[in-house]
Design an enzyme around this catalytic site. Structure first.
Site, PDB file in Angstrom:
ATOM      1  N   ASP A 178       0.874  -1.173   0.000  1.00  5.51           N
ATOM      2  CA  ASP A 178       0.000   0.000   0.000  1.00  5.51           C
ATOM      3  C   ASP A 178       0.914   1.227   0.000  1.00  5.51           C
ATOM      4  OD1 ASP A 178      -1.586   2.163   0.594  1.00  5.51           O
ATOM      5  OD2 ASP A 178      -2.582   1.241   2.323  1.00  5.51           O
TER       6      ASP A 178
ATOM      7  N   SER B 107      -3.412  13.944 -13.727  1.00  2.00           N
ATOM      8  CA  SER B 107      -4.671  13.805 -14.467  1.00  2.00           C
ATOM      9  C   SER B 107      -5.061  15.180 -15.004  1.00  2.00           C
ATOM     10  CB  SER B 107      -5.774  13.313 -13.530  1.00  2.00           C
ATOM     11  OG  SER B 107      -7.050  13.483 -14.126  1.00  2.00           O
TER      12      SER B 107
ATOM     13  N   TYR C 209      -9.893  14.070  -5.491  1.00  2.00           N
ATOM     14  CA  TYR C 209      -9.043  13.539  -6.571  1.00  2.00           C
ATOM     15  C   TYR C 209      -8.306  14.682  -7.283  1.00  2.00           C
ATOM     16  CZ  TYR C 209      -7.864  10.778 -10.738  1.00  2.00           C
ATOM     17  OH  TYR C 209      -7.202  10.138 -11.760  1.00  2.00           O
TER      18      TYR C 209
ATOM     19  N   LYS D 279      -4.258  15.247  -7.545  1.00  2.00           N
ATOM     20  CA  LYS D 279      -3.553  15.240  -8.840  1.00  2.00           C
ATOM     21  C   LYS D 279      -2.902  16.594  -9.132  1.00  2.00           C
ATOM     22  CE  LYS D 279      -4.255  10.963  -9.841  1.00  2.00           C
ATOM     23  NZ  LYS D 279      -3.121  10.028  -9.936  1.00  2.00           N
TER      24      LYS D 279
HETATM   25  P1  NAP Z   1      -7.153   1.233 -12.031  1.00  2.00           P
HETATM   26  O1  NAP Z   1      -7.487   0.499 -13.265  1.00  2.00           O
HETATM   27  O2  NAP Z   1      -8.186   1.431 -10.992  1.00  2.00           O
HETATM   28  O3  NAP Z   1      -5.855   0.522 -11.359  1.00  2.00           O
HETATM   29  C1  NAP Z   1      -5.350   1.041 -10.182  1.00  2.00           C
HETATM   30  C2  NAP Z   1      -4.054   0.332  -9.823  1.00  2.00           C
HETATM   31  O4  NAP Z   1      -3.512   0.949  -8.646  1.00  2.00           O
HETATM   32  C3  NAP Z   1      -4.227  -1.133  -9.482  1.00  2.00           C
HETATM   33  O5  NAP Z   1      -3.069  -1.810  -9.895  1.00  2.00           O
HETATM   34  C4  NAP Z   1      -4.329  -1.133  -7.958  1.00  2.00           C
HETATM   35  O6  NAP Z   1      -3.914  -2.361  -7.355  1.00  2.00           O
HETATM   36  C5  NAP Z   1      -3.348  -0.032  -7.628  1.00  2.00           C
HETATM   37  N1  NAP Z   1      -3.555   0.627  -6.338  1.00  2.00           N
HETATM   38  C6  NAP Z   1      -4.647   1.318  -5.910  1.00  2.00           C
HETATM   39  N2  NAP Z   1      -4.438   1.804  -4.676  1.00  2.00           N
HETATM   40  C7  NAP Z   1      -3.192   1.419  -4.323  1.00  2.00           C
HETATM   41  C8  NAP Z   1      -2.405   1.604  -3.152  1.00  2.00           C
HETATM   42  N3  NAP Z   1      -2.853   2.300  -2.091  1.00  2.00           N
HETATM   43  N4  NAP Z   1      -1.169   1.055  -3.121  1.00  2.00           N
HETATM   44  C9  NAP Z   1      -0.697   0.357  -4.174  1.00  2.00           C
HETATM   45  N5  NAP Z   1      -1.385   0.152  -5.302  1.00  2.00           N
HETATM   46  C10 NAP Z   1      -2.626   0.668  -5.367  1.00  2.00           C
HETATM   47  O7  NAP Z   1      -6.602   2.704 -12.354  1.00  2.00           O
HETATM   48  P2  NAP Z   1      -6.112   3.352 -13.756  1.00  2.00           P
HETATM   49  O8  NAP Z   1      -7.298   3.903 -14.440  1.00  2.00           O
HETATM   50  O9  NAP Z   1      -5.224   2.399 -14.463  1.00  2.00           O
HETATM   51  O10 NAP Z   1      -5.293   4.601 -13.200  1.00  2.00           O
HETATM   52  C11 NAP Z   1      -3.877   4.550 -13.022  1.00  2.00           C
HETATM   53  C12 NAP Z   1      -3.393   5.942 -12.639  1.00  2.00           C
HETATM   54  O11 NAP Z   1      -3.720   6.859 -13.687  1.00  2.00           O
HETATM   55  C13 NAP Z   1      -4.046   6.502 -11.374  1.00  2.00           C
HETATM   56  O12 NAP Z   1      -3.106   7.273 -10.652  1.00  2.00           O
HETATM   57  C14 NAP Z   1      -5.148   7.381 -11.916  1.00  2.00           C
HETATM   58  O13 NAP Z   1      -5.515   8.406 -11.017  1.00  2.00           O
HETATM   59  C15 NAP Z   1      -4.472   7.929 -13.161  1.00  2.00           C
HETATM   60  N6  NAP Z   1      -5.441   8.418 -14.170  1.00  2.00           N
HETATM   61  C16 NAP Z   1      -6.331   7.572 -14.733  1.00  2.00           C
HETATM   62  C17 NAP Z   1      -7.235   8.075 -15.672  1.00  2.00           C
HETATM   63  C18 NAP Z   1      -8.255   7.207 -16.364  1.00  2.00           C
HETATM   64  O14 NAP Z   1      -9.051   7.752 -17.134  1.00  2.00           O
HETATM   65  N7  NAP Z   1      -8.264   5.889 -16.161  1.00  2.00           N
HETATM   66  C19 NAP Z   1      -7.219   9.428 -16.004  1.00  2.00           C
HETATM   67  C20 NAP Z   1      -6.293  10.251 -15.406  1.00  2.00           C
HETATM   68  C21 NAP Z   1      -5.390   9.739 -14.482  1.00  2.00           C
HETATM   69  P3  NAP Z   1      -4.937  -3.636  -7.220  1.00  2.00           P
HETATM   70  O15 NAP Z   1      -5.030  -4.244  -8.598  1.00  2.00           O
HETATM   71  O16 NAP Z   1      -4.268  -4.538  -6.249  1.00  2.00           O
HETATM   72  O17 NAP Z   1      -6.240  -3.082  -6.745  1.00  2.00           O
END
Ligand code: NAP
Length: 245
Positions: free
Chosen positions: A61, A140, A153, A157
């Site tokens: 974590d 983000s 959020y 960010k």
């Molecule tokens: P996601 O599909 O929800 O995956 C999140 C990942 O983070 C998973 O591997 C999860 O592990 C891990 N995680 C969550 N909390 C954690 C913690 N406290 N310690 C360690 N690992 C943790 O998210 P995503 O959409 O790929 O997003 C990845 C990043 O890009 C994030 O920072 C998000 O804010 C950013 N982002 C995403 C978007 C979008 O549109 N998707 C847009 C802008 C920015 P588990 O598999 O074990 O749960």
């Protein structure tokens, strides 16, 4: 990228998984951490190993300083160095300001902002010793523009951007770059949680007219983590189909 050693937080799913694969495709060995989804972490590591690199997984974590230092100690024990750190782990706990629970505010700030700080702090000594490092933090477009229902959020960010620029100034003299990638709307489990109506209403705000794929963000991360980006630091690269311009 070949022969480099990379750490990717939240590498089990979504953008983080795509980053692991993109780095592995370039020849980097990858250590990924995950919050709880061990099966997904194992699958992501196996997909990296199939590309001929070393791949490690560790449950950590990122908001917990003790777990972060144990993770980095484990990686250094196995790899001997850390060339690349990608701070990708992140969560959402959406709600309107008026009704947002303090615990939801704290949880998002802890995982997204404090987690990024803790991981950067944990690798900085090693990178300074190496006189080499590439750090890429996931911000983000919401951190740049704000978004109704996401004060926690957006604050986390926007904070990542301040953290990125400050660390970039501190570390630049030792050949360590620190940059941020700011994705727009990317198809992952995080955005799959949005109701269909909300997704449809977002599309007109994206000039390219579509959501991005995890690989779109991963390629930008890999560029900033690579040799070719050695004179780029303190920057925020939007990967958003034109949304935030
Ligand atoms: P996601 O599909 O929800 O995956 C999140 C990942 O983070 C998973 O591997 C999860 O592990 C891990 N995680 C969550 N909390 C954690 C913690 N406290 N310690 C360690 N690992 C943790 O998210 P995503 O959409 O790929 O997003 C990845 C990043 O890009 C994030 O920072 C998000 O804010 C950013 N982002 C995403 C978007 C979008 O549109 N998707 C847009 C802008 C920015 P588990 O598999 O074990 O749960």
């Amino acid at each position: 990228m070949k022969g480099k050693y990379a750490v990717v937080t939240g590498g089990s799913r979504g953008i983080g998984r795509a980053v692991c694969l993109e780095l592995a495709r370039g020849g980097a060995n990858v250590a990924l951490c995950y919050a709880g989804n061990e099966a997904a972490a194992q699958e992501a590591a196996a997909a990296c190993a199939a590309l001929g690199v070393k791949a490690l997984i560790f449950r950590c974590d990122v908001s917990d300083a003790g777990q972060v230092s144990r993770f980095m100690e484990y990686v250094l024990g196995e790899f001997g160095r850390i060339d690349i750190l990608v701070n990708n782990a992140g969560i959402t706990r959406d709600g309107l300001l008026m009704s947002m629970k303090e615990t939801d505010f704290d949880a998002v700030l802890s995982a997204n902002l404090k987690g990024t700080f803790l991981c950067m702090k944990a690798v900085s000594r090693q990178m300074l010793k190496q006189r080499y490092g590439r750090i890429v933090n996931l911000s983000s477009v919401v951190g740049l523009r704000g978004n109704a229902g996401q004060v926690n959020y957006a604050a986390s960010k926007a904070g990542v951007i301040g953290l990125t620029k400050s660390a970039a100034k501190e570390l630049a003299g030792r050949n360590i770059t620190v940059n941020a990638v700011a994705p727009g709307f990317i198809e992952t489990d995080m955005t799959a949680a949005l109701p269909e109506k909300a997704r449809e209403s977002l599309l007109p705000s994206i000039p390219m007219g579509r959501m991005g794929a995890a690989e779109d963000a991963a390629r930008a991360v890999a560029f900033l983590a690579g040799e070719g980006a050695g004179y780029i630091t303190g920057q925020v690269l939007c990967v958003d189909g034109g949304m935030a311009m």
